[in-house]
Design a protein around this motif. Structure first.
Motif, PDB file in Angstrom:
ATOM      1  N   ALA A   9       0.948  -1.626   0.298  1.00  0.00           N
ATOM      2  CA  ALA A   9      -0.065   0.081  -0.090  1.00  0.00           C
ATOM      3  C   ALA A   9       1.036   1.033   0.167  1.00  0.00           C
ATOM      4  CB  ALA A   9      -0.691  -0.275   1.304  1.00  0.00           C
ATOM      5  N   VAL A  10       2.797   0.810  -0.538  1.00  0.00           N
ATOM      6  CA  VAL A  10       3.275   2.524  -0.655  1.00  0.00           C
ATOM      7  C   VAL A  10       2.238   2.969  -1.840  1.00  0.00           C
ATOM      8  CG1 VAL A  10       5.358   2.837  -1.463  1.00  0.00           C
ATOM      9  CG2 VAL A  10       4.589   0.939  -0.012  1.00  0.00           C
ATOM     10  N   SER A  11       2.614   4.516  -1.647  1.00  0.00           N
ATOM     11  CA  SER A  11       1.646   5.843  -2.537  1.00  0.00           C
ATOM     12  C   SER A  11       2.626   6.282  -3.230  1.00  0.00           C
ATOM     13  CB  SER A  11       0.555   6.180  -1.409  1.00  0.00           C
ATOM     14  OG  SER A  11       1.773   7.270  -0.905  1.00  0.00           O
ATOM     15  N   LEU A  12       2.239   6.587  -4.554  1.00  0.00           N
ATOM     16  CA  LEU A  12       3.545   7.364  -5.418  1.00  0.00           C
ATOM     17  C   LEU A  12       3.554   8.550  -4.423  1.00  0.00           C
ATOM     18  CD1 LEU A  12       3.708   7.361  -8.313  1.00  0.00           C
ATOM     19  CD2 LEU A  12       2.675   8.730  -8.846  1.00  0.00           C
ATOM     20  N   PRO A  13       3.161   9.417  -4.051  1.00  0.00           N
ATOM     21  CA  PRO A  13       3.625  10.613  -2.823  1.00  0.00           C
ATOM     22  C   PRO A  13       4.965  10.538  -2.340  1.00  0.00           C
ATOM     23  CG  PRO A  13       0.927  10.820  -3.019  1.00  0.00           C
ATOM     24  CD  PRO A  13       1.989   9.505  -3.811  1.00  0.00           C
ATOM     25  N   GLN A  14       4.409   9.142  -1.878  1.00  0.00           N
ATOM     26  CA  GLN A  14       5.750   8.656  -0.433  1.00  0.00           C
ATOM     27  C   GLN A  14       6.637   8.131  -1.736  1.00  0.00           C
ATOM     28  OE1 GLN A  14       3.349   5.509   0.905  1.00  0.00           O
ATOM     29  NE2 GLN A  14       4.329   6.200   3.211  1.00  0.00           N
ATOM     30  N   LEU A  15       6.851   7.702  -2.990  1.00  0.00           N
ATOM     31  CA  LEU A  15       7.993   7.238  -3.642  1.00  0.00           C
ATOM     32  C   LEU A  15       8.896   8.120  -4.144  1.00  0.00           C
ATOM     33  CD1 LEU A  15       6.171   3.988  -5.327  1.00  0.00           C
ATOM     34  CD2 LEU A  15       8.110   4.185  -3.470  1.00  0.00           C
ATOM     35  N   GLU A  16       7.817   9.644  -4.192  1.00  0.00           N
ATOM     36  CA  GLU A  16       7.936  10.631  -5.060  1.00  0.00           C
ATOM     37  C   GLU A  16       9.005  11.579  -3.699  1.00  0.00           C
ATOM     38  OE1 GLU A  16       7.172  14.682  -7.590  1.00  0.00           O
ATOM     39  OE2 GLU A  16       5.316  13.178  -7.089  1.00  0.00           O
ATOM     40  N   GLN A  17       8.675  11.314  -2.069  1.00  0.00           N
ATOM     41  CA  GLN A  17       9.509  12.101  -1.233  1.00  0.00           C
ATOM     42  C   GLN A  17      10.429  11.353  -1.430  1.00  0.00           C
ATOM     43  OE1 GLN A  17       7.207  12.370   2.419  1.00  0.00           O
ATOM     44  NE2 GLN A  17       9.094  12.898   3.731  1.00  0.00           N
ATOM     45  N   ILE A  18      10.746   9.992  -1.333  1.00  0.00           N
ATOM     46  CA  ILE A  18      12.030   8.945  -1.209  1.00  0.00           C
ATOM     47  C   ILE A  18      12.526   9.599  -1.780  1.00  0.00           C
ATOM     48  CG2 ILE A  18      13.216   6.919  -1.303  1.00  0.00           C
ATOM     49  CD1 ILE A  18      10.645   6.209  -0.421  1.00  0.00           C
ATOM     50  N   TYR A  19      12.502   9.738  -3.441  1.00  0.00           N
ATOM     51  CA  TYR A  19      13.558  10.156  -4.245  1.00  0.00           C
ATOM     52  C   TYR A  19      13.942  11.280  -4.804  1.00  0.00           C
ATOM     53  CZ  TYR A  19      15.029  10.983  -8.949  1.00  0.00           C
ATOM     54  OH  TYR A  19      15.540  11.881 -10.025  1.00  0.00           O
ATOM     55  N   TRP A  20      13.176  12.535  -4.446  1.00  0.00           N
ATOM     56  CA  TRP A  20      14.061  13.497  -3.883  1.00  0.00           C
ATOM     57  C   TRP A  20      14.229  14.398  -3.060  1.00  0.00           C
ATOM     58  CZ3 TRP A  20      14.108  15.862  -8.958  1.00  0.00           C
ATOM     59  CH2 TRP A  20      12.528  15.534  -9.821  1.00  0.00           C
ATOM     60  N   GLU A  21      13.793  13.674  -1.334  1.00  0.00           N
ATOM     61  CA  GLU A  21      14.270  14.674  -0.589  1.00  0.00           C
ATOM     62  C   GLU A  21      15.166  13.740  -0.120  1.00  0.00           C
ATOM     63  OE1 GLU A  21      10.653  15.649   1.929  1.00  0.00           O
ATOM     64  OE2 GLU A  21      10.270  16.395   0.231  1.00  0.00           O
ATOM     65  N   ASN A  22      14.696  11.861  -0.672  1.00  0.00           N
ATOM     66  CA  ASN A  22      16.343  11.133   0.020  1.00  0.00           C
ATOM     67  C   ASN A  22      15.757  11.085   1.307  1.00  0.00           C
ATOM     68  OD1 ASN A  22      17.960  10.325  -2.033  1.00  0.00           O
ATOM     69  ND2 ASN A  22      19.219  12.294  -1.587  1.00  0.00           N
ATOM     70  N   THR A  23      14.898  10.758   1.869  1.00  0.00           N
ATOM     71  CA  THR A  23      13.900  10.153   3.325  1.00  0.00           C
ATOM     72  C   THR A  23      14.670   8.975   3.382  1.00  0.00           C
ATOM     73  OG1 THR A  23      12.101  11.889   2.778  1.00  0.00           O
ATOM     74  CG2 THR A  23      12.357  10.252   4.777  1.00  0.00           C
ATOM     75  N   PRO A  24      14.538   8.547   4.404  1.00  0.00           N
ATOM     76  CA  PRO A  24      15.052   6.621   4.639  1.00  0.00           C
ATOM     77  C   PRO A  24      13.866   6.578   4.876  1.00  0.00           C
ATOM     78  CG  PRO A  24      16.498   8.150   6.289  1.00  0.00           C
ATOM     79  CD  PRO A  24      15.596   9.175   5.332  1.00  0.00           C
ATOM     80  N   ALA A  25      13.960   4.990   4.720  1.00  0.00           N
ATOM     81  CA  ALA A  25      12.635   4.608   5.042  1.00  0.00           C
ATOM     82  C   ALA A  25      13.147   2.877   5.374  1.00  0.00           C
ATOM     83  CB  ALA A  25      11.912   3.952   3.215  1.00  0.00           C
TER      84      ALA A  25
END
Length: 511
Positions: A9-25
């Motif tokens: 259930a991972v969302s597109l905005p979450q994936l975009e945040q990881i890509y643009w902001e290098n957010t750990p997961a």
């Protein structure tokens, strides 16, 4: 703060945040028990007599060879080392971090049979900034992105290379500096790490996010070009687009109307304009950019599904059966990447025609040649337009569908492959070209608007003009132009040009 991901259930905005902001997961701890159950099932099979592919057998064409239980760990280590055959430049760190997050999501579904220890190591590497060096070439997009993912797995074993704190280090040193310990792979774990579409999917997602930024900026520059050329806003009338019914076209037209609303330039030629129709690059913006938006949205749906998928092999099913299948085949990703590439081409192609219109005094309705204040003595934006044409043509050359190509590999065991990985990877240079094309349109359109003084453009477009002029001054006389083009391209790539007109004006990926 690490982003908690819910596998499936991972969302597109979450994936975009990881890509643009290098957010750990990290994986939601609720899924830890499912991960552990599948690992226990694999351990039981590894200690039994029944041969199961990838657990106590060889791989690919060597699947018929039975592996002794005492050699299972060696089998997994050998698998990773032998598959580290990537070549070329290292993938950008933002891509590698995204693919590691995607691997977390896949393993977190509890169907891969890896121990929780592996999941926690990937989480810790993301948290501490240990980024494996993954060569960009070597995957054919089937049986998983084997070579690139092997380079990721090698670092987890203390092999290979990784970036850490700005340095490129041996994998074991990078882990040590981050306070992490390498793992010894258990049964099936090496296969679970390298079977999968995460590299192709991460590259395709990056291309998607970048293409959408460019598409939003292209509506801003397209509206500016319309005003600079004293084009008509009548073709953006909502009923025209409702009569056709395509969502992207309707949304693009709505954005163009909002951007041009209240423009004194537009008001100045509502009557007395002898032109009956504008060229297609002005008049058909909603039809072209809207169709591209629809393609990007379809790709977004496909890639969101793929981001949440379990794509290794074999899989531990809900009833405990371990079954071999083909989820590692990246055909959905390849087709999505091909669609994105075509959209990138078309957004750039129609933008380039608007640039050409504005610099041509035969078409630009009263603007000077090449938008130079003193044409002849100055060449103005003459060669900036040529550069945009060169980049447009280069994108056309790269847009040939990758998914229609295939070649048999692994002694014909893997006889149809998707070519998704390089089909997605080419989106990075293609979108880089597109950022510059849209940046050049921003320069030509704003220069054209400036030359309409004392008339002004609309309130929203004045904000975009301000964003452009904050990084590139007006062109009064010829000057060294390369830094201007670079600054304008970065304004598009960063999202600042699209953001300058405010929230809610430009169409989003999600409908």
């Amino acid at each position: 703060m690490a982003l908690t991901l819910t596998p499936g259930a991972v969302s597109l905005p979450q994936l975009e945040q990881i890509y643009w902001e290098n957010t750990p997961a990290r994986v939601d701890p609720v899924f830890h028990s499912a991960i552990t159950r599948a690992a226990e099932r694999i351990a039981a099979i590894a200690g039994g007599a029944e041969p199961v592919y990838g657990i106590n057998t060889g791989f690919g064409k060597l699947a018929s060879i039975r592996i002794d239980g005492a050699d299972v760990a060696t089998l997994q280590r050998n698998l990773i080392l032998s598959h580290c055959c990537g070549v070329g430049a290292a993938l950008p760190e933002s891509i590698v971090r995204l693919l590691m997050a995607l691997k977390l999501v896949s393993l977190g579904r509890g169907a891969s049979g890896v121990r929780l220890e592996l999941v926690r190591l990937i989480e810790a590497m993301l948290e501490q900034g240990v980024v494996p060096v993954i060569p960009e070439k070597g995957s054919v997009g089937a049986s998983g992105d084997l070579a690139p993912l092997a380079h990721m797995a090698a670092v987890m074993m203390g092999e290979g290379e990784a970036f850490f704190a700005g340095e490129r280090l041996p994998g074991t040193d990078a882990l040590k500096r981050a306070g992490l310990l390498p793992v010894v792979l258990a049964a099936k774990e090496g296969l679970a790490l390298i079977n999968g579409t995460q590299v192709s999917t991460a590259l395709a997602l990056a291309g998607l996010f970048r293409a959408h930024r460019a598409a939003q900026a292209a509506l801003v520059t397209g509206a500016l070009s319309t005003d600079a050329a004293m084009g008509s806003s009548a073709p953006f009338h909502p009923e025209i687009h409702a009569l056709r019914g395509h969502a992207g076209q309707i949304d693009a037209a709505a954005s163009l109307r909002a951007l041009l609303a209240g423009s004194p330039i537009r008001e100045s030629h509502l009557t007395g304009d002898e032109r009956v129709q504008d060229p297609y690059c002005i008049r058909c913006q909603p039809q072209v950019d809207g169709a591209c938006l629809d393609i990007l949205r379809q790709a977004a749906r496909t890639l969101t599904v793929e981001a949440n998928a379990v794509t290794d092999n074999p899989l531990v099913l809900s009833d405990g059966l371990v079954v071999s299948g083909g989820n590692f085949h990246a055909e959905p990703v390849a087709l999505a990447a091909d669609g994105i590439a075509l959209a990138v081409c078309e957004i750039g192609a129609i933008a380039q025609r608007r640039i050409a219109l504005l610099v041509d005094p035969a078409l630009s309705y009263g603007l000077p040649a090449f938008l130079a204040k003193k044409p002849g003595l100055n060449s103005g934006l003459m060669i900036a337009e040529v550069t945009s044409a060169a980049l447009m043509s280069e994108n056309k050359q790269m847009a040939h569908p990758a998914s229609v190509d295939s070649t048999p590999t692994s002694a014909n065991q893997e006889d149809h492959v998707s070519m998704a990985c390089h089909g997605a990877r080419r989106l990075l240079p293609m979108t880089e070209n597109l950022f510059t094309i849209i940046g050049i349109e921003a320069l030509t359109a704003v220069q054209g608007v400036d030359l309409r003084a004392p008339l002004e453009t609309s309130p929203l477009l004045k904000q975009a003009v301000g964003a452009v002029r904050a990084v590139v001054p007006g062109l009064d006389e010829d000057r060294y132009m390369a830094p201007d083009l670079a600054a304008a391209g970065e304004l598009v790539a960063s999202g600042r040009l699209a953001a300058s007109v405010g929230a809610g004006v430009l169409p989003e990926l999600a409908q």
